[in-house]
Design a protein around this motif. Structure first.
Motif, PDB file in Angstrom:
ATOM      1  N   GLY A 169       0.864  -1.178   0.000  1.00  0.00           N
ATOM      2  CA  GLY A 169       0.000   0.000   0.000  1.00  0.00           C
ATOM      3  C   GLY A 169       0.895   1.220   0.000  1.00  0.00           C
ATOM      4  O   GLY A 169       2.098   1.123   0.256  1.00  0.00           O
ATOM      5  N   GLY A 170       0.343   2.378  -0.277  1.00  0.00           N
ATOM      6  CA  GLY A 170       1.134   3.599  -0.324  1.00  0.00           C
ATOM      7  C   GLY A 170       1.638   4.005   1.050  1.00  0.00           C
ATOM      8  O   GLY A 170       1.207   3.470   2.074  1.00  0.00           O
ATOM      9  N   PRO A 171       2.582   4.956   1.097  1.00  0.00           N
ATOM     10  CA  PRO A 171       3.052   5.475   2.385  1.00  0.00           C
ATOM     11  C   PRO A 171       1.888   6.086   3.154  1.00  0.00           C
ATOM     12  O   PRO A 171       1.110   6.858   2.592  1.00  0.00           O
ATOM     13  N   GLY A 172       1.725   5.680   4.414  1.00  0.00           N
ATOM     14  CA  GLY A 172       0.622   6.210   5.218  1.00  0.00           C
ATOM     15  C   GLY A 172      -0.677   5.447   5.077  1.00  0.00           C
ATOM     16  O   GLY A 172      -1.700   5.851   5.640  1.00  0.00           O
ATOM     17  N   ALA A 173      -0.660   4.331   4.349  1.00  0.00           N
ATOM     18  CA  ALA A 173      -1.894   3.549   4.166  1.00  0.00           C
ATOM     19  C   ALA A 173      -2.274   2.769   5.426  1.00  0.00           C
ATOM     20  O   ALA A 173      -3.380   2.228   5.507  1.00  0.00           O
ATOM     21  N   GLY A 174      -1.356   2.702   6.391  1.00  0.00           N
ATOM     22  CA  GLY A 174      -1.663   2.005   7.650  1.00  0.00           C
ATOM     23  C   GLY A 174      -1.145   0.582   7.707  1.00  0.00           C
ATOM     24  O   GLY A 174      -1.604  -0.216   8.530  1.00  0.00           O
ATOM     25  N   VAL A 176       4.573 -17.708  -0.894  1.00  0.00           N
ATOM     26  CA  VAL A 176       3.787 -16.475  -0.801  1.00  0.00           C
ATOM     27  C   VAL A 176       2.317 -16.849  -0.910  1.00  0.00           C
ATOM     28  O   VAL A 176       1.855 -17.304  -1.959  1.00  0.00           O
ATOM     29  N   LYS A 177       1.572 -16.676   0.195  1.00  0.00           N
ATOM     30  CA  LYS A 177       0.166 -17.069   0.227  1.00  0.00           C
ATOM     31  C   LYS A 177      -0.692 -16.085  -0.565  1.00  0.00           C
ATOM     32  O   LYS A 177      -1.511 -16.483  -1.387  1.00  0.00           O
ATOM     33  N   PHE A 178      -0.520 -14.793  -0.297  1.00  0.00           N
ATOM     34  CA  PHE A 178      -1.268 -13.763  -1.017  1.00  0.00           C
ATOM     35  C   PHE A 178      -0.678 -12.395  -0.693  1.00  0.00           C
ATOM     36  O   PHE A 178       0.231 -12.264   0.130  1.00  0.00           O
ATOM     37  N   VAL A 179      -1.207 -11.375  -1.377  1.00  0.00           N
ATOM     38  CA  VAL A 179      -0.830  -9.982  -1.113  1.00  0.00           C
ATOM     39  C   VAL A 179      -1.993  -9.304  -0.408  1.00  0.00           C
ATOM     40  O   VAL A 179      -3.130  -9.345  -0.899  1.00  0.00           O
ATOM     41  N   LEU A 180      -1.721  -8.703   0.744  1.00  0.00           N
ATOM     42  CA  LEU A 180      -2.725  -7.918   1.465  1.00  0.00           C
ATOM     43  C   LEU A 180      -2.500  -6.459   1.075  1.00  0.00           C
ATOM     44  O   LEU A 180      -1.484  -5.863   1.436  1.00  0.00           O
ATOM     45  N   PHE A 181      -3.433  -5.918   0.291  1.00  0.00           N
ATOM     46  CA  PHE A 181      -3.267  -4.590  -0.293  1.00  0.00           C
ATOM     47  C   PHE A 181      -4.158  -3.572   0.415  1.00  0.00           C
ATOM     48  O   PHE A 181      -5.379  -3.668   0.381  1.00  0.00           O
ATOM     49  N   PHE A 182      -3.516  -2.591   1.067  1.00  0.00           N
ATOM     50  CA  PHE A 182      -4.241  -1.510   1.726  1.00  0.00           C
ATOM     51  C   PHE A 182      -4.360  -0.343   0.748  1.00  0.00           C
ATOM     52  O   PHE A 182      -3.395   0.385   0.500  1.00  0.00           O
ATOM     53  N   ASP A 183      -5.559  -0.203   0.185  1.00  0.00           N
ATOM     54  CA  ASP A 183      -5.826   0.781  -0.859  1.00  0.00           C
ATOM     55  C   ASP A 183      -6.280   2.092  -0.223  1.00  0.00           C
ATOM     56  O   ASP A 183      -7.281   2.123   0.507  1.00  0.00           O
ATOM     57  N   CYS A 184      -5.535   3.166  -0.512  1.00  0.00           N
ATOM     58  CA  CYS A 184      -5.822   4.444   0.147  1.00  0.00           C
ATOM     59  C   CYS A 184      -5.437   5.586  -0.791  1.00  0.00           C
ATOM     60  O   CYS A 184      -4.399   5.527  -1.455  1.00  0.00           O
ATOM     61  N   GLY A 185      -6.279   6.640  -0.850  1.00  0.00           N
ATOM     62  CA  GLY A 185      -6.005   7.777  -1.725  1.00  0.00           C
ATOM     63  C   GLY A 185      -4.740   8.517  -1.334  1.00  0.00           C
ATOM     64  O   GLY A 185      -4.357   8.556  -0.157  1.00  0.00           O
ATOM     65  N   ASN A 186      -4.099   9.146  -2.320  1.00  0.00           N
ATOM     66  CA  ASN A 186      -2.825   9.830  -2.085  1.00  0.00           C
ATOM     67  C   ASN A 186      -2.929  10.944  -1.047  1.00  0.00           C
ATOM     68  O   ASN A 186      -2.047  11.106  -0.197  1.00  0.00           O
ATOM     69  N   GLU A 187      -4.018  11.724  -1.107  1.00  0.00           N
ATOM     70  CA  GLU A 187      -4.164  12.857  -0.188  1.00  0.00           C
ATOM     71  C   GLU A 187      -4.265  12.380   1.260  1.00  0.00           C
ATOM     72  O   GLU A 187      -3.635  12.952   2.162  1.00  0.00           O
ATOM     73  N   VAL A 188      -5.040  11.325   1.484  1.00  0.00           N
ATOM     74  CA  VAL A 188      -5.174  10.761   2.833  1.00  0.00           C
ATOM     75  C   VAL A 188      -3.820  10.259   3.321  1.00  0.00           C
ATOM     76  O   VAL A 188      -3.416  10.507   4.467  1.00  0.00           O
ATOM     77  N   ARG A 200     -10.451   4.302   5.816  1.00  0.00           N
ATOM     78  CA  ARG A 200     -11.356   4.381   6.970  1.00  0.00           C
ATOM     79  C   ARG A 200     -10.577   4.305   8.286  1.00  0.00           C
ATOM     80  O   ARG A 200      -9.350   4.319   8.307  1.00  0.00           O
ATOM     81  N   SER A 201     -11.301   4.214   9.394  1.00  0.00           N
ATOM     82  CA  SER A 201     -10.656   4.157  10.709  1.00  0.00           C
ATOM     83  C   SER A 201      -9.910   2.843  10.882  1.00  0.00           C
ATOM     84  O   SER A 201     -10.172   1.850  10.176  1.00  0.00           O
TER      85      SER A 201
END
Length: 220
Positions: free
Chosen positions: A34-39, A138-150, A203-204
């Protein structure tokens, strides 16, 4: 003759036994992207609390190596991180492999790993496949999708207390570009293989983790 046959059978049984043990001991890996800051780090910590995973952050391992006294790669890593660039794959994979081996050596039941922030580009992926083929699943990729501004706002807030040299607007803009140009294509590649599990990370923390739990409970 009987002794010879018994010896062959014994060897085959031992071979099968050790083969099964080696299969049992092979690290089971989930790539967390996920992007930087995606959690990613926050969610990995929550996963570790509730599931039998060990969290390995590629970024944290690189920062620790950078700070380690006498490290031959310390200055090189520092320069790459400051510029928002991706550290050479040989260094990152070496640190990840060492961390997995040390974890499993201490406790053989700890063979499930969350690898956070890796692979970040095609070079990372090719390096992993070359070095770790047959040595980890490698079982799978866990992808945290989050907008750039957030993502940027979260990192700037984090930068007030994190002390990280790359939590500033200039580095963040470069990191976002690196993520879009280099990491997203890796996620898309795994999507074609049916190995991506996507979570809306805007989200939270608790709302995101509820989805993560559903995925992990299903995947086992």
């Amino acid at each position: 003759m009987i002794g010879h046959l018994f010896g062959n059978v014994s060897q085959r049984v031992q071979s099968l036994f050790f083969h099964r043990v080696s299969l049992m001991m092979k690290p089971q890996v989930v790539f967390v992207l996920g992007g930087p800051g995606a959690g990613k780090g926050t969610q990995c910590c929550k996963i570790v609390e509730g599931y039998n995973y060990t969290h390995l952050s590629a970024g944290d391992l690189l920062r620790e190596e950078r700070a380690r006294e006498g490290s031959e790669f310390g200055q090189l890593i520092a320069n790459y991180i400051k510029e928002g660039k991706i550290v050479p794959v040989e260094i990152t994979i070496g640190l990840l492999r060492k961390a997995m081996e040390e974890t499993m050596k201490k406790d053989e039941k700890k063979f499930r790993f969350l690898i956070d922030g890796f692979p970040r580009n095609e070079d990372n992926l090719q390096g992993w496949n070359t070095v770790m083929e047959g040595k980890a699943d490698v079982k799978f990729v866990l992808f945290f999708d989050c907008g750039n501004e957030v993502c940027i706002n979260r990192c700037l807030e984090r930068g007030k207390s994190s002390g990280r040299t790359d939590d500033n607007i200039e580095s963040l803009q470069r990191r976002i570009q690196t993520y879009l140009q280099s990491t997203r294509p890796i996620i898309e590649l795994y999507e074609k293989l049916g190995k991506v599990r996507t979570v809306d990370a805007s989200r939270s923390v608790d709302e995101v983790f509820a989805d993560v739990k559903t995925i992990l409970d299903k995947e086992g």
